[in-house]
Design a protein around this motif. Structure first.
Motif, PDB file in Angstrom:
ATOM      1  N   THR A  75     -21.922  -5.757 -14.862  1.00 31.49           N
ATOM      2  CA  THR A  75     -22.342  -4.515 -14.210  1.00 31.49           C
ATOM      3  C   THR A  75     -23.279  -4.782 -13.034  1.00 31.49           C
ATOM      4  O   THR A  75     -23.700  -3.854 -12.356  1.00 31.49           O
ATOM      5  N   ASN A  76     -23.609  -6.042 -12.788  1.00 30.28           N
ATOM      6  CA  ASN A  76     -24.528  -6.416 -11.708  1.00 30.28           C
ATOM      7  C   ASN A  76     -23.763  -6.411 -10.389  1.00 30.28           C
ATOM      8  O   ASN A  76     -23.214  -7.417  -9.962  1.00 30.28           O
ATOM      9  N   ARG A  77     -23.716  -5.233  -9.768  1.00 31.75           N
ATOM     10  CA  ARG A  77     -22.871  -5.090  -8.589  1.00 31.75           C
ATOM     11  C   ARG A  77     -23.573  -4.253  -7.533  1.00 31.75           C
ATOM     12  O   ARG A  77     -24.491  -3.475  -7.828  1.00 31.75           O
ATOM     13  N   ILE A  78     -23.134  -4.427  -6.292  1.00 37.52           N
ATOM     14  CA  ILE A  78     -23.528  -3.576  -5.171  1.00 37.52           C
ATOM     15  C   ILE A  78     -22.334  -2.678  -4.867  1.00 37.52           C
ATOM     16  O   ILE A  78     -21.212  -3.178  -4.678  1.00 37.52           O
ATOM     17  N   VAL A  79     -22.554  -1.384  -4.853  1.00 32.52           N
ATOM     18  CA  VAL A  79     -21.453  -0.438  -4.635  1.00 32.52           C
ATOM     19  C   VAL A  79     -21.534   0.121  -3.224  1.00 32.52           C
ATOM     20  O   VAL A  79     -22.558   0.668  -2.812  1.00 32.52           O
ATOM     21  N   LEU A  80     -20.437  -0.020  -2.501  1.00 32.32           N
ATOM     22  CA  LEU A  80     -20.333   0.495  -1.139  1.00 32.32           C
ATOM     23  C   LEU A  80     -19.313   1.622  -1.130  1.00 32.32           C
ATOM     24  O   LEU A  80     -18.141   1.410  -1.438  1.00 32.32           O
ATOM     25  N   ALA A 102     -19.793 -13.584  -2.785  1.00 32.05           N
ATOM     26  CA  ALA A 102     -18.906 -14.552  -3.438  1.00 32.05           C
ATOM     27  C   ALA A 102     -17.772 -13.864  -4.178  1.00 32.05           C
ATOM     28  O   ALA A 102     -16.726 -14.464  -4.441  1.00 32.05           O
ATOM     29  N   LEU A 103     -17.973 -12.572  -4.502  1.00 33.34           N
ATOM     30  CA  LEU A 103     -16.980 -11.845  -5.280  1.00 33.34           C
ATOM     31  C   LEU A 103     -16.921 -10.398  -4.806  1.00 33.34           C
ATOM     32  O   LEU A 103     -17.949  -9.749  -4.629  1.00 33.34           O
ATOM     33  N   ILE A 104     -15.701  -9.891  -4.585  1.00 32.64           N
ATOM     34  CA  ILE A 104     -15.497  -8.517  -4.122  1.00 32.64           C
ATOM     35  C   ILE A 104     -14.414  -7.873  -4.979  1.00 32.64           C
ATOM     36  O   ILE A 104     -13.385  -8.494  -5.279  1.00 32.64           O
ATOM     37  N   LEU A 105     -14.638  -6.621  -5.342  1.00 38.29           N
ATOM     38  CA  LEU A 105     -13.682  -5.846  -6.132  1.00 38.29           C
ATOM     39  C   LEU A 105     -13.385  -4.551  -5.395  1.00 38.29           C
ATOM     40  O   LEU A 105     -14.297  -3.861  -4.944  1.00 38.29           O
ATOM     41  N   CYS A 106     -12.105  -4.212  -5.285  1.00 37.02           N
ATOM     42  CA  CYS A 106     -11.707  -3.009  -4.541  1.00 37.02           C
ATOM     43  C   CYS A 106     -10.451  -2.434  -5.184  1.00 37.02           C
ATOM     44  O   CYS A 106      -9.358  -2.973  -5.009  1.00 37.02           O
TER      45      CYS A 106
END
Length: 373
Positions: A75-80, A102-106
């Motif tokens: 859950t340690n994420r930055i949400v754009l 280092a890691l991106i989710l879309c």
């Protein structure tokens, strides 16, 4: 079962690994049912490298965080998200964002960029999603990875999104300069689903891209009927060159009508989870969705599965049924494709199915699509 009559299981296969369908009751009548477990699998496999927050494009996982409870580090994420206002969400345009990760989710987000959706104003650039994908590649740190999902099938401009096709996705390497070795793409096709919106079961399979070539968005099932799962790995420097020119692509427009189950039809007796309408007495089985038809050539595609001695008329009308534009008798299970010529602008137009006889009967309509010819 759903309208295809297939057995629905609680899992699907992703690279031969069984994954459970998402069962949280949010957006689960859509492709989210497989996107969420695929994304969790991706994050868990990258877990060892998660020494810093990953970047999520679009505030999607906020609705599914309980699924990550056994792995709180995920859950340690930055949400754009450009438009959605929520605690901790950066309201910034993706194309203006510059911090590398280092890691991106879309998940099912880039197809909306530059289109008329969720507050975005349509830019007129049908290739804005490809620019966004290239930008995601540039936002990766060296060796970094991204997981991106998009609707996939026929190349379609739905107004609020672009459905990718193989020809369209290949532009990412052929025109936009992302290295081919940086991409690994897999494909999934929806075969069936319970025909209701309350956390329905679905049936998806992993497939080849050629099996999705004729799949339309929103037909016969709502939202994506096929998706591409794109894994990107940063294999070289950022790509900053201008896209290379290419031959123009042909985009199919959104269907005028895409389904009797999810469009705003009136269905007096409703339908069951397998898509059957009860038809026991004379009267309308369904009618709708009340729209304006421009003077054009159209094609009506429909299929009917009738159980019992039903006698029906399928018709296209305007002026709330007062003017008949086209009709056809339906007395047995069949599939039809009919040209319909509209000579003048027709208002309050509807597709109607009328039962003439009193009989213990039921009818299923797996396909009901009205397209411009």
């Amino acid at each position: 079962m759903g309208i295809a009559g297939l057995e629905l299981f609680n899992y699907f296969l992703c690279d031969l690994e069984p994954l459970p369908y998402n069962r949280l009751p949010y957006g689960n009548c859509s492709e989210r049912t497989i996107e969420i477990p695929i994304a969790i699998r991706f994050l868990r496999r990258m877990e060892a490298g998660l020494r810093e927050p990953y970047l999520e494009i679009g505030n999607v996982f906020a609705n599914y965080l309980p699924l990550l409870d056994p792995h709180p580090e995920l859950t340690n994420r930055i949400v754009l998200d450009k438009f959605e206002e929520a605690p901790g969400v950066l309201n910034e345009d993706l194309m203006d964002y510059r911090e590398k990760h280092a890691l991106i989710l879309c998940l099912s987000t880039v197809e909306h960029i530059g289109q008329h959706a969720y507050g975005e104003q349509k830019s007129g650039d049908r290739e804005a999603p490809l620019l966004a994908l290239r930008h995601l590649y540039n936002l990766l740190k060296p060796g970094g990875s991204a997981l991106v999902t998009v609707p996939f099938g026929k190349l379609m401009d739905m107004g609020w999104l672009i459905q990718f096709s193989d020809e369209y996705l290949r532009l990412l390497t052929d025109s936009y300069g992302v290295p081919a070795e940086a991409l690994d793409v897999s494909y999934f096709r929806k075969l069936d689903m319970d025909m209701h919106l309350n956390n329905p079961k679905q049936c998806w399979i992993q497939c080849g891209k050629e099996e999705l070539a004729d799949k339309r968005f929103d037909s016969p099932f709502m939202f994506a009927n096929g998706i591409a799962v794109i894994r990107m790995r940063k294999t070289g420097p950022d790509v900053m060159t201008e896209p290379r020119p290419h031959e123009p692509l042909t985009f199919e427009p959104a269907p005028t009508v895409s389904s009797v189950y999810f469009a705003p039809f009136v269905r007096p007796a409703g339908f069951d989870k397998d898509g059957y309408f009860p038809a026991a007495r004379p009267g309308y089985v369904f009618y709708g969705p009340s729209l304006t038809l421009a003077p054009k050539s159209y094609v009506l595609e429909a299929s009917f599965e009738i159980e019992g001695p039903g006698e029906f008329t399928l018709e296209v009308t305007s002026n709330r049924g007062r003017r008949r534009l086209w009709s056809r008798k339906i007395v047995r299970s069949e599939r039809l494709s009919a040209p319909i010529e509209i000579k003048r602008e027709e208002h309050q137009s509807e597709i109607r199915l009328y039962q003439h006889n009193a009989a213990n009967c039921r009818v299923r309509v797996p396909c009901l699509v009205l397209n411009e010819a």
